[in-house]
Scaffold this motif. Sequence first.
Motif, mmCIF file in Angstrom:
data_model
loop_
_atom_site.group_PDB
_atom_site.id
_atom_site.type_symbol
_atom_site.label_atom_id
_atom_site.label_comp_id
_atom_site.label_asym_id
_atom_site.label_seq_id
_atom_site.Cartn_x
_atom_site.Cartn_y
_atom_site.Cartn_z
ATOM 1 N N TYR A 134 18.248 -37.623 37.076
ATOM 2 C CA TYR A 134 17.379 -37.026 35.902
ATOM 3 C C TYR A 134 16.760 -36.072 36.461
ATOM 4 O O TYR A 134 15.558 -35.918 36.682
ATOM 5 C CB TYR A 134 16.369 -38.072 35.350
ATOM 6 N N PRO A 135 17.474 -34.803 36.490
ATOM 7 C CA PRO A 135 17.070 -33.456 36.953
ATOM 8 C C PRO A 135 15.967 -32.896 36.525
ATOM 9 O O PRO A 135 14.848 -32.247 36.868
ATOM 10 C CB PRO A 135 18.036 -32.534 37.020
ATOM 11 N N GLN A 136 15.649 -33.430 35.116
ATOM 12 C CA GLN A 136 14.269 -32.828 34.257
ATOM 13 C C GLN A 136 13.128 -33.940 34.358
ATOM 14 O O GLN A 136 12.070 -33.737 33.725
ATOM 15 C CB GLN A 136 14.702 -32.739 32.904
ATOM 16 N N ILE A 137 13.387 -34.988 35.216
ATOM 17 C CA ILE A 137 12.056 -35.917 35.399
ATOM 18 C C ILE A 137 11.656 -35.350 36.910
ATOM 19 O O ILE A 137 12.334 -35.352 37.797
ATOM 20 C CB ILE A 137 12.386 -37.311 35.462
ATOM 21 N N ARG A 138 10.470 -35.063 36.753
ATOM 22 C CA ARG A 138 9.569 -34.632 38.061
ATOM 23 C C ARG A 138 8.505 -35.542 38.310
ATOM 24 O O ARG A 138 7.672 -36.124 37.632
ATOM 25 C CB ARG A 138 9.363 -33.175 38.176
ATOM 26 N N HIS A 139 8.505 -35.825 39.761
ATOM 27 C CA HIS A 139 7.230 -36.776 40.374
ATOM 28 C C HIS A 139 6.493 -35.862 41.473
ATOM 29 O O HIS A 139 7.269 -35.490 42.335
ATOM 30 C CB HIS A 139 8.139 -37.922 40.722
ATOM 31 N N ILE A 140 5.108 -36.163 41.355
ATOM 32 C CA ILE A 140 4.460 -35.519 42.740
ATOM 33 C C ILE A 140 3.446 -36.941 42.868
ATOM 34 O O ILE A 140 2.779 -37.545 42.158
ATOM 35 C CB ILE A 140 3.614 -34.386 42.235
ATOM 36 N N ARG A 141 3.353 -37.150 44.214
ATOM 37 C CA ARG A 141 2.585 -38.113 44.698
ATOM 38 C C ARG A 141 1.454 -37.622 45.479
ATOM 39 O O ARG A 141 1.311 -37.057 46.335
ATOM 40 C CB ARG A 141 3.424 -39.019 45.933
ATOM 41 N N ILE A 142 0.189 -37.758 44.903
ATOM 42 C CA ILE A 142 -1.019 -37.436 45.418
ATOM 43 C C ILE A 142 -1.444 -38.460 46.583
ATOM 44 O O ILE A 142 -1.488 -39.742 46.441
ATOM 45 C CB ILE A 142 -2.160 -37.405 44.448
ATOM 46 N N PRO A 143 -1.655 -37.889 47.613
ATOM 47 C CA PRO A 143 -2.268 -38.662 48.944
ATOM 48 C C PRO A 143 -3.338 -39.397 48.527
ATOM 49 O O PRO A 143 -4.427 -38.872 48.074
ATOM 50 C CB PRO A 143 -2.213 -37.582 49.975
ATOM 51 N N ASN A 144 -3.296 -40.450 49.436
ATOM 52 C CA ASN A 144 -4.559 -41.465 49.226
ATOM 53 C C ASN A 144 -5.729 -40.828 50.374
ATOM 54 O O ASN A 144 -5.791 -41.140 51.543
ATOM 55 C CB ASN A 144 -4.490 -42.839 49.686
ATOM 56 N N VAL A 145 -6.601 -39.939 49.735
ATOM 57 C CA VAL A 145 -7.608 -39.346 50.676
ATOM 58 C C VAL A 145 -9.247 -39.698 50.082
ATOM 59 O O VAL A 145 -9.287 -39.179 48.992
ATOM 60 C CB VAL A 145 -7.330 -37.868 50.850
ATOM 61 N N GLY A 146 -9.988 -40.537 50.596
ATOM 62 C CA GLY A 146 -11.062 -40.679 50.052
ATOM 63 C C GLY A 146 -12.233 -39.824 50.662
ATOM 64 O O GLY A 146 -12.067 -39.327 51.844
ATOM 65 N N SER A 147 -13.190 -39.262 49.825
ATOM 66 C CA SER A 147 -13.876 -38.526 50.229
ATOM 67 C C SER A 147 -15.270 -38.649 49.233
ATOM 68 O O SER A 147 -15.309 -38.914 48.309
ATOM 69 C CB SER A 147 -13.436 -36.850 50.054
ATOM 70 N N SER A 148 -16.419 -38.183 50.157
ATOM 71 C CA SER A 148 -17.823 -38.261 49.425
ATOM 72 C C SER A 148 -18.130 -37.041 48.764
ATOM 73 O O SER A 148 -19.279 -36.938 48.130
ATOM 74 C CB SER A 148 -18.803 -38.625 50.618
ATOM 75 N N ARG A 149 -17.311 -36.037 49.130
ATOM 76 C CA ARG A 149 -17.163 -34.927 48.508
ATOM 77 C C ARG A 149 -16.114 -34.393 47.794
ATOM 78 O O ARG A 149 -15.016 -34.813 48.067
ATOM 79 C CB ARG A 149 -17.903 -33.651 49.379
ATOM 80 N N PRO A 150 -16.168 -33.690 46.550
ATOM 81 C CA PRO A 150 -15.046 -33.355 45.875
ATOM 82 C C PRO A 150 -14.157 -32.478 46.695
ATOM 83 O O PRO A 150 -14.737 -31.503 47.274
ATOM 84 C CB PRO A 150 -15.775 -32.327 44.702
ATOM 85 N N LEU A 151 -12.874 -32.643 46.542
ATOM 86 C CA LEU A 151 -11.809 -31.631 47.149
ATOM 87 C C LEU A 151 -11.138 -31.021 46.174
ATOM 88 O O LEU A 151 -11.229 -31.432 45.042
ATOM 89 C CB LEU A 151 -10.838 -32.779 48.057
ATOM 90 N N ASP A 152 -10.631 -29.850 46.692
ATOM 91 C CA ASP A 152 -9.992 -29.058 45.797
ATOM 92 C C ASP A 152 -8.387 -28.955 45.975
ATOM 93 O O ASP A 152 -7.757 -28.156 45.527
ATOM 94 C CB ASP A 152 -10.658 -27.489 45.677
#
Length: 504
Positions: A134-152
């Motif tokens: 399915y070349p028109q299905i795309r997936h991105i995995r956001i790493p598990n990074v915990g933080s007490s301040r907002p990351l960008d």
Amino acid sequence: MLRSLHLVQLILLPPLPVLLHAEVSVPSIFGDHMVFQRDLDNPVWGKASPGEIVTVQINGQTHQTETNEFGEWKVSLAPLPVGGPYTLEIQGTNTLTFNDVLSGEVWICSGQSNMKWELRRANDADLEIQSAHYPQIRHIRIPNVGSSRPLDDFDSSWQVCSPKTAGSFSAVGYLFGRRIHNTLQVPVGLINNAWSGSSAEGWLPAEVMATHSEFDQHLKEWTDKIAAYTEEVHQQKENEYQTALTKWNQKQEGPRPRAPKDLRTNPHRPGNIFNGVLTPTIGYGIKGVIWYQGESNVGRADAYQKLITLLIETWRKRWGQGDFPFYWVQLADYGEESIEMTSSSLPKLRNAQTQTLNVVNTGQAVIIDVGEGRDIHPRDKQTVANRLARLALARDYGFNQIADQSPMYQSMEIHGDKILLTFKHVSDGGLYTFDVDEALGFSIAGADKEFKVAKAKLVGKNQIEVHSEDVPEPKHVSYAWSQNPVVNVYDKAGLPLTPFRTDW
């Protein structure tokens, strides 16, 4: 005053340095193979030097803006025609070029381990992976990074679905996305940010929780934990681990020592996941959210409805894209099987999930028939994904002929020693009992609320009659009210009856 103090301790952060000079950049949610949400003005944002002119081009569109004093910039793309591929070019003192960009449907796949669960570990994994062309299905995995301040930003990239890549995709996310793609024939982007073992509190900003007094104690407990977990304490744990690891490497006897986890980045700490995982993607154009979480909150089931309601409201407010769809999976049957009603917290959590349906534009996939008693992670992710896809296809994409919501308790009538139950959201074919004629999973009680296993039978397309010889004057009924109930009531569309208690 106490609540304000706890809030300050949780969220006070040192000021970020002012950006003096930098090349134009964007968060990793933008990249090759990305999918923009169709029929939406899609935000694109990033950083550059303060006062720098940034130009964004795609499919004949040109947008220009100047960065602010912090080097931040943002533009909004007009809706792109469905399909592609397109090339996104961002130019400042340097030029970024992203290829193979598509326009279609974008869904966030969020929650804990059951959403993170990879396709390679689901039922029929070999078949599913080898057929994942399915070349028109795309997936991105956001790493598990915990933080007490907002990351960008985060470290990851979009992947094109193929037999080589699909095995690492979220099983529920991929199978859901495949249904959407095959039905609509449009590209699908899946943003998988699930974190195993995460609690709902981690997905909410601490400062938002602090505005609701029912969370005061939970916030205080975490404030106290973090205050006690100093850098010295963490370093001591690291030293102890290194010593144990050195000894293990010399002999390699027994289990390998585990590295200590930093309590300050723990996924249960209020706000940590919101800051570290969600914040870098907030504002990206989406259709909606599918959510599979709750196992880590079973011990706090009484607060779950309020918590998830607040979570949905907060996410929608921060995203700024209206009341987008938010669909969740009710927790499956798990633990020792029982035909009797029990007082465990798991059915309470399921009930809290059901009660959250009063939030606008939400839906629930009931999977009380899918679980595995010995494992809280059902391998049957196909059924889970199908029931989520029913919600999206029927409600968001106009397929009104698809049944989308499990039957739910509506009302009851007492007739002598029997109770007649009426249900709503029953498909046209009516109710159905699987395997045997008797409707299993019901208990009945008198005014004392001492529930007894009941006999039940279908008496109409949307009605069930319940009684017990042990309860001559019935007042209340429950269904599937245990960790792992024996149940068999569906409608003809194959959607299971939602667990309930009439006295709640």
